[in-house]
Design a protein around this motif. Sequence first.
Motif, short mmCIF file in Angstrom:
data_model
loop_
_atom_site.label_atom_id
_atom_site.label_comp_id
_atom_site.label_asym_id
_atom_site.label_seq_id
_atom_site.Cartn_x
_atom_site.Cartn_y
_atom_site.Cartn_z
N ARG A 14 -10.22 -115.94 3.37
CA ARG A 14 -8.97 -115.17 3.28
C ARG A 14 -9.26 -113.76 2.77
O ARG A 14 -9.75 -113.56 1.65
CB ARG A 14 -7.97 -115.87 2.37
CG ARG A 14 -6.64 -115.14 2.26
CD ARG A 14 -5.61 -115.95 1.49
NE ARG A 14 -5.24 -117.14 2.23
CZ ARG A 14 -5.25 -118.37 1.72
NH1 ARG A 14 -5.65 -118.58 0.48
NH2 ARG A 14 -4.88 -119.41 2.46
N GLY A 15 -9.01 -112.76 3.61
CA GLY A 15 -9.23 -111.37 3.23
C GLY A 15 -10.69 -110.97 3.15
O GLY A 15 -11.03 -109.98 2.50
N HIS A 64 -12.60 -109.53 5.13
CA HIS A 64 -12.87 -108.20 5.69
C HIS A 64 -12.60 -107.07 4.69
O HIS A 64 -13.07 -105.95 4.88
CB HIS A 64 -12.01 -107.98 6.95
CG HIS A 64 -10.56 -108.19 6.71
ND1 HIS A 64 -10.02 -109.45 6.53
CD2 HIS A 64 -9.51 -107.32 6.60
CE1 HIS A 64 -8.71 -109.34 6.31
NE2 HIS A 64 -8.39 -108.06 6.36
N ASP A 65 -11.84 -107.38 3.63
CA ASP A 65 -11.49 -106.36 2.64
C ASP A 65 -12.16 -106.60 1.29
O ASP A 65 -11.90 -105.86 0.33
CB ASP A 65 -9.97 -106.32 2.43
CG ASP A 65 -9.24 -105.60 3.56
OD1 ASP A 65 -9.85 -104.70 4.16
OD2 ASP A 65 -8.08 -105.96 3.83
N ASP A 66 -12.97 -107.64 1.18
CA ASP A 66 -13.55 -108.01 -0.11
C ASP A 66 -15.07 -108.06 0.01
O ASP A 66 -15.62 -109.00 0.58
CB ASP A 66 -12.99 -109.38 -0.54
CG ASP A 66 -13.37 -109.75 -1.96
OD1 ASP A 66 -14.49 -109.42 -2.38
OD2 ASP A 66 -12.54 -110.39 -2.64
N GLU A 73 -9.78 -110.97 10.14
CA GLU A 73 -10.68 -112.05 9.73
C GLU A 73 -11.48 -112.56 10.91
O GLU A 73 -12.69 -112.82 10.81
CB GLU A 73 -9.88 -113.18 9.09
CG GLU A 73 -9.23 -112.80 7.76
CD GLU A 73 -8.19 -113.80 7.29
OE1 GLU A 73 -7.72 -113.66 6.15
OE2 GLU A 73 -7.82 -114.71 8.07
#
Length: 348
Positions: free
Chosen positions: A286-287, A289-291, A322
């Motif tokens: 979950r997320g 791509h941003d973490d 994702e």
Amino acid sequence: MARALNRRLPDRIRGAGTLYLWLRRGRTALRVARRLSATGREHEFIDACARIPLGEGVVQVCTADLCSALSEAEAQDTRALFIPGDGVPQLPDFARMTSLHALDVLARSGWLLDQLAEGRFISFFHPIVHAEDIDRVFAHEALLRGVERDGSIVAPQPILTLAREAGLLSEVDSAACRSAIREAARQGPQCVFINFSPAAIRDPEAHLNSTVQAIEEVALPRERVVFEVTEADRYGDTPRLQQVLNAYRRAGFRVALDDLGAGWSTLNLVHRVRPDFIKLDRELIRGVHDDPVKALIARKLLEIGHGMGIGTVVEGIEVEAELSWVRENGADFVQGFLLGKPSPVVRS
């Protein structure tokens, strides 16, 4: 089977009778009195004992209602005894005294026992697709659902929670497995991932034998069946788990390890168990791509899978970003609501 299961819930808890509660704390007694008054339920207090007459089939409603008004510690601390009919407790009855919490679990398990005895479990199928071509279905994961007598569908979480509390997890796991096998045989040529919790199985060898028998009865090819090991960290005995999974492999099945990345213990099993597939935990993805931290961990897990020749399945894909990330990082297969929701009919 129905007769054996129903012995787990005595008839004296199913019918009309009187519930007696011994309340050790003043505040607990006050909460119980307020709850009984608010619901209009007949009751009387004799010192620290509450006497509550109940009609046919009302025990479950009453115990659940009282437990909701108390903390878990208070429900555990409150002693409870149900006496059938209009009787009063006799000396031998006190051997059956238990906590209000335990009585509530026992009363509620009647619903679950009925589900098991009447075979009211079905499977929904969640597609697992090729990462590079999401229109190509590789397999489906069979997911447990219950069916009420009115035909309404029951989500898995209340079933599994109650099964764990009532000590019926092994029976539910076996029933879910039989349902998945039976329905997968009718659905199509794709593989089916069947959830398998070693921690829930009392006798793994007997479970394997009954599984093989169920598969042979419906003529489901063994190479189409992948047992997805869930809650592996609860099993505790890794060498024993290896033996169990090796037995399934020798029987012609493949094995997947679920929730990789959810904890060190599951990761530690990869080199020991050497599964055919690993499934990356949805919370990790979950997320992603941003973490940067999640991305680093997920990327390394995918590398481990590829380096060991293990198929990688990324679950929990809910947004396009994702999906793009896992494609770029070499996932073999993907699963999630973005790609399809669980359904009683498989996607071709």
